[in-house]
Enzyme design. Structure first.
Site, mmCIF file in Angstrom:
data_model
loop_
_atom_site.group_PDB
_atom_site.id
_atom_site.type_symbol
_atom_site.label_atom_id
_atom_site.label_comp_id
_atom_site.label_asym_id
_atom_site.label_seq_id
_atom_site.Cartn_x
_atom_site.Cartn_y
_atom_site.Cartn_z
ATOM 1 N N CYS A 4 0.839 -1.203 0.000
ATOM 2 C CA CYS A 4 0.000 0.000 0.000
ATOM 3 C C CYS A 4 0.879 1.260 0.000
ATOM 4 O O CYS A 4 1.724 1.438 0.879
ATOM 5 C CB CYS A 4 -0.911 -0.041 1.230
ATOM 6 S SG CYS A 4 -1.799 1.495 1.512
ATOM 7 N N CYS A 7 0.591 3.361 3.212
ATOM 8 C CA CYS A 7 1.339 2.737 4.318
ATOM 9 C C CYS A 7 2.829 3.024 4.160
ATOM 10 O O CYS A 7 3.524 3.334 5.128
ATOM 11 C CB CYS A 7 1.086 1.235 4.367
ATOM 12 S SG CYS A 7 -0.487 0.753 5.106
ATOM 13 N N ASP A 30 -0.595 16.183 -1.898
ATOM 14 C CA ASP A 30 -1.003 15.277 -2.972
ATOM 15 C C ASP A 30 -0.031 15.422 -4.147
ATOM 16 O O ASP A 30 0.350 16.530 -4.535
ATOM 17 C CB ASP A 30 -2.439 15.610 -3.414
ATOM 18 C CG ASP A 30 -3.054 14.500 -4.242
ATOM 19 O OD1 ASP A 30 -4.012 13.875 -3.766
ATOM 20 O OD2 ASP A 30 -2.574 14.263 -5.369
ATOM 21 N N HIS A 46 -3.796 0.955 8.686
ATOM 22 C CA HIS A 46 -4.350 0.675 7.357
ATOM 23 C C HIS A 46 -5.832 0.333 7.470
ATOM 24 O O HIS A 46 -6.206 -0.730 7.950
ATOM 25 C CB HIS A 46 -3.608 -0.467 6.647
ATOM 26 C CG HIS A 46 -4.165 -0.723 5.279
ATOM 27 N ND1 HIS A 46 -3.711 -0.076 4.144
ATOM 28 C CD2 HIS A 46 -5.194 -1.503 4.873
ATOM 29 C CE1 HIS A 46 -4.420 -0.470 3.094
ATOM 30 N NE2 HIS A 46 -5.336 -1.342 3.508
ATOM 31 N N ASN A 87 -13.287 9.959 -0.411
ATOM 32 C CA ASN A 87 -13.845 9.029 -1.392
ATOM 33 C C ASN A 87 -13.891 7.632 -0.775
ATOM 34 O O ASN A 87 -12.935 7.206 -0.109
ATOM 35 C CB ASN A 87 -12.984 9.017 -2.660
ATOM 36 C CG ASN A 87 -13.084 10.325 -3.421
ATOM 37 O OD1 ASN A 87 -14.149 10.927 -3.494
ATOM 38 N ND2 ASN A 87 -11.977 10.775 -3.984
ATOM 39 N N GLY A 93 -14.805 7.147 -6.913
ATOM 40 C CA GLY A 93 -13.530 7.548 -7.513
ATOM 41 C C GLY A 93 -12.337 7.261 -6.628
ATOM 42 O O GLY A 93 -11.234 7.720 -6.922
ATOM 43 N N HIS A 98 -6.620 3.104 0.917
ATOM 44 C CA HIS A 98 -6.192 3.370 2.301
ATOM 45 C C HIS A 98 -6.891 4.675 2.666
ATOM 46 O O HIS A 98 -6.686 5.700 1.992
ATOM 47 C CB HIS A 98 -4.661 3.480 2.353
ATOM 48 C CG HIS A 98 -4.087 3.749 3.710
ATOM 49 N ND1 HIS A 98 -3.045 3.021 4.247
ATOM 50 C CD2 HIS A 98 -4.412 4.681 4.654
ATOM 51 C CE1 HIS A 98 -2.749 3.499 5.454
ATOM 52 N NE2 HIS A 98 -3.569 4.509 5.712
ATOM 53 N N HIS A 100 -8.269 8.132 3.494
ATOM 54 C CA HIS A 100 -7.601 9.438 3.503
ATOM 55 C C HIS A 100 -8.611 10.546 3.326
ATOM 56 O O HIS A 100 -9.604 10.389 2.624
ATOM 57 C CB HIS A 100 -6.526 9.514 2.412
ATOM 58 C CG HIS A 100 -7.008 9.145 1.044
ATOM 59 N ND1 HIS A 100 -7.187 7.834 0.644
ATOM 60 C CD2 HIS A 100 -7.358 9.911 -0.023
ATOM 61 C CE1 HIS A 100 -7.612 7.811 -0.604
ATOM 62 N NE2 HIS A 100 -7.739 9.065 -1.034
ATOM 63 N N HIS A 102 -9.049 14.282 1.789
ATOM 64 C CA HIS A 102 -8.486 15.325 0.940
ATOM 65 C C HIS A 102 -8.804 16.663 1.597
ATOM 66 O O HIS A 102 -9.968 16.931 1.925
ATOM 67 C CB HIS A 102 -9.141 15.325 -0.447
ATOM 68 C CG HIS A 102 -8.889 14.098 -1.266
ATOM 69 N ND1 HIS A 102 -7.957 14.058 -2.275
ATOM 70 C CD2 HIS A 102 -9.464 12.873 -1.253
ATOM 71 C CE1 HIS A 102 -7.965 12.860 -2.847
ATOM 72 N NE2 HIS A 102 -8.875 12.120 -2.245
HETATM 73 P P1 5GP Z 1 -8.550 8.952 -4.131
HETATM 74 O O1 5GP Z 1 -9.017 9.047 -5.552
HETATM 75 O O2 5GP Z 1 -8.138 7.549 -3.752
HETATM 76 O O3 5GP Z 1 -9.521 9.566 -3.150
HETATM 77 O O4 5GP Z 1 -7.280 9.875 -4.046
HETATM 78 C C1 5GP Z 1 -5.971 9.398 -4.077
HETATM 79 C C2 5GP Z 1 -5.047 10.609 -4.179
HETATM 80 O O5 5GP Z 1 -3.733 10.173 -3.895
HETATM 81 C C3 5GP Z 1 -5.033 11.266 -5.550
HETATM 82 O O6 5GP Z 1 -5.426 12.633 -5.432
HETATM 83 C C4 5GP Z 1 -3.588 11.096 -6.012
HETATM 84 O O7 5GP Z 1 -3.109 12.219 -6.722
HETATM 85 C C5 5GP Z 1 -2.837 10.865 -4.713
HETATM 86 N N1 5GP Z 1 -1.657 10.020 -4.846
HETATM 87 C C6 5GP Z 1 -1.581 8.833 -5.505
HETATM 88 N N2 5GP Z 1 -0.359 8.316 -5.387
HETATM 89 C C7 5GP Z 1 0.368 9.186 -4.632
HETATM 90 C C8 5GP Z 1 1.727 9.184 -4.171
HETATM 91 O O8 5GP Z 1 2.514 8.269 -4.424
HETATM 92 N N3 5GP Z 1 2.122 10.255 -3.424
HETATM 93 C C9 5GP Z 1 1.272 11.278 -3.111
HETATM 94 N N4 5GP Z 1 1.757 12.285 -2.371
HETATM 95 N N5 5GP Z 1 -0.018 11.307 -3.538
HETATM 96 C C10 5GP Z 1 -0.460 10.273 -4.282
HETATM 97 ZN ZN ZN Z 2 -2.238 1.223 3.711
#
Ligand code: 5GP
Ligand code: ZN
Length: 114
Positions: A4, A7, A30, A46, A87, A93, A98, A100, A102
């Protein structure tokens, strides 16, 4: 070892621009920001998403929101307003499985989604 990515960021195996960290969570920029200010608030535990949480996570969930407020204040976006998005699952989306938050700010976000 966990595959992950959040993680890995939370335990220091992958780099990120970290804004805040404590024993329970980490807040970092992000990698692909959808607003001038876009930080992810991520628990170190996690959890796949909110569907994966229970009463035992109540304090952690409150902590995530209070740290979002603190990060927004420190970035000086709190007074102008900011958006919190979580989300949950593929139809929302969610791309990273994991939990989170935004934290988005820095311009008019009234009609925006992430
Ligand atoms: P989700 O669509 O799952 O709610 O949002 C995942 C977010 O994680 C996206 O906005 C994407 O740009 C961000 N993200 C994905 N991979 C990485 C990464 O390796 N590092 C960072 N800092 N952000 C990431
Ligand atoms: Zn995780």
């Amino acid at each position: 070892m966990s595959k992950c990515i959040f993680c890995k960021i939370a335990n220091g195996q992958m780099p990120a621009h970290i804004r805040y960290e404590d024993d329970e969570l980490v807040a970092f920029d992000d990698i692909n920001p959808k607003a001038p200010f876009h930080v992810l608030i991520v628990p170190k535990k996690h959890l796949k998403n909110l569907n994966d949480t229970a009463k035992i996570d109540q304090d952690l969930l409150g902590h995530l929101l209070l740290i979002a407020q603190k990060v927004a204040e420190e970035a000086k976006i709190a007074d102008n307003g900011y958006k919190i998005v979580i989300n949950n699952g593929k139809e929302s989306g969610q791309l990273v499985d994991h939990l989170h938050l935004h934290l988005l700010g820095g311009k008019l976000l009234a009609r925006m989604t992430v």
